[in-house]
Design an enzyme around this catalytic site. Structure first.
Site, PDB file in Angstrom:
ATOM      1  N   LYS A  16       0.856  -1.253   0.019  1.00 56.57           N
ATOM      2  CA  LYS A  16      -0.082   0.165  -0.103  1.00 56.57           C
ATOM      3  C   LYS A  16       0.722   1.295  -0.059  1.00 56.57           C
ATOM      4  CE  LYS A  16      -3.739  -2.867   1.879  1.00 56.57           C
ATOM      5  NZ  LYS A  16      -4.451  -3.439   2.971  1.00 56.57           N
TER       6      LYS A  16
ATOM      7  N   GLN B 168      -4.553  -1.731   9.223  1.00 57.44           N
ATOM      8  CA  GLN B 168      -4.241  -3.100   8.612  1.00 57.44           C
ATOM      9  C   GLN B 168      -5.087  -4.398   9.629  1.00 57.44           C
ATOM     10  OE1 GLN B 168      -3.118  -3.908   5.476  1.00 57.44           O
ATOM     11  NE2 GLN B 168      -3.756  -5.986   5.781  1.00 57.44           N
TER      12      GLN B 168
ATOM     13  N   ASP C 116     -10.513   3.197   3.653  1.00 62.01           N
ATOM     14  CA  ASP C 116     -10.598   1.791   3.554  1.00 62.01           C
ATOM     15  C   ASP C 116     -12.104   1.166   3.684  1.00 62.01           C
ATOM     16  OD1 ASP C 116      -9.115  -0.747   2.996  1.00 62.01           O
ATOM     17  OD2 ASP C 116      -9.099  -0.987   5.071  1.00 62.01           O
TER      18      ASP C 116
END
Ligand code: NAP
Length: 281
Positions: A53, A97, A120
């Protein structure tokens, strides 16, 4: 001939557009868009995803702010860190994450992310807003799939879509996004009975199970659109693709289908958040 829903190609094309938009921001002397990535603990797969990312940010001229936390951190401490990033004007998107270590309340941590920085698409508020067709950042994997279906002009309205998997980041938002496009959606999960029979009705089948080649090719009808969200170390997905590709009307290859779209969508939404912050949207 089946259409290849080529996520790699679309992500490369999109990155060119993102780079131009980042250039425009910098040309106006605004600060570079920044994605904050939070990695808790030492899970090698998670570390690799975070690195990928960060690399994707670099490719389009954006920055990433890497926050690495010890796996002994507790829920309150992680929420404090997220709130710090919420308040940081330089940060436009926050990626936590996952999975986080088991002792941490992941849902509370996701929900601590400011909706404006939820690039996200993991907050309950974002999911609710998306479901109600209000403005919200989409959960990146399903939204990446929707972008891919749109790019290849796959008709969704009135189609029977079967989503296998109901996780908060994939199956559930996928089902809502397809419903919002007027597909008739069935969601299957580990307690579903007669799975092969339900799958055999699908015009569009989305595999999001997490088990290699779990969905057998002979469960899928001819001319279906086959979307495989899974990715496993043996370089296969959740669908036994080989037996169905030639009979499908379109399919996502593994690798190179859904995978690249997930990170690409994260980058796109971070850029959108920055543009919104600067009033450029
Ligand atoms: P997950 O949280 O483990 O969810 C799996 C889902 O599959 C659950 O809803 C589960 O049902 C269902 N399931 C499990 N066994 C089943 C069975 N025998 N029959 C029917 N349904 C069953 O996984 P996830 O995070 O959604 O990920 C799913 C897949 O997508 C994985 O292969 C993962 O690697 C992949 N993925 C890819 C990306 C990407 O960037 N390409 C991103 C995220 C995930 P219950 O709810 O009843 O337990």
């Amino acid at each position: 001939m089946a259409i290849v829903l080529d996520g790699k190609k679309l992500s490369l094309k999109s990155e060119k557009d993102f780079s131009k938009r980042v250039e425009k921001i910098k040309a106006k002397n605004h600060p570079t868009p920044i994605l904050a990535t939070i990695l808790v603990g030492n899970d090698p797969a998670s570390a690799t995803y975070v690195k990928m990312k960060g690399n994707a940010c670099k490719r389009v001229g954006m920055d990433s702010l890497k926050v690495e936390l010890d796996e002994t951190i507790n829920t309150a401490e992680l929420i404090n860190k997220i709130e710090e990033l919420n308040a940081n004007e330089d940060v436009h998107g926050i990626l936590l994450q996952h999975p986080v270590p088991e002792h941490i309340d992941e849902r509370s941590c996701f929900d601590a992310i400011d909706i404006k920085k939820d690039v996200d698409g993991v907050t309950s508020l974002g999911f609710g807003r998306m479901s109600m067709q209000e403005k919200a950042y989409g959960s990146c994997t399903p939204y990446g799939i929707m972008r891919l279906l749109k790019e290849y002009k796959i008709p969704l309205e009135g189609k029977s879509a079967v989503v296998v998997g109901r996780s908060p980041i994939l199956g559930k938002p996928m089902a809502m996004m397809l419903l919002n496009e007027n597909a008739t959606v069935t969601i299957c999960h580990s307690r579903t009975k007669n799975l092969p029979k339900i799958i055999s009705t699908a015009d569009i089948i989305v595999g999001a199970v997490g088990i290699p080649k779990f969905i057998k090719s002979d469960w899928i009808k001819d001319n279906a659109v086959v979307v495989d969200a899974g990715y496993h170390p043996e370089k296969c997905g959740d669908i036994d693709l080989e037996g169905v590709i030639s009979r499908s009307s379109a399919y996502t290859p593994v690798p190179g289908g859904v995978g690249p779209m997930t990170i690409n969508t994260l980058i796109m939404q971070t850029l959108e958040s920055c543009e919104a912050h600067l009033g450029l949207d």
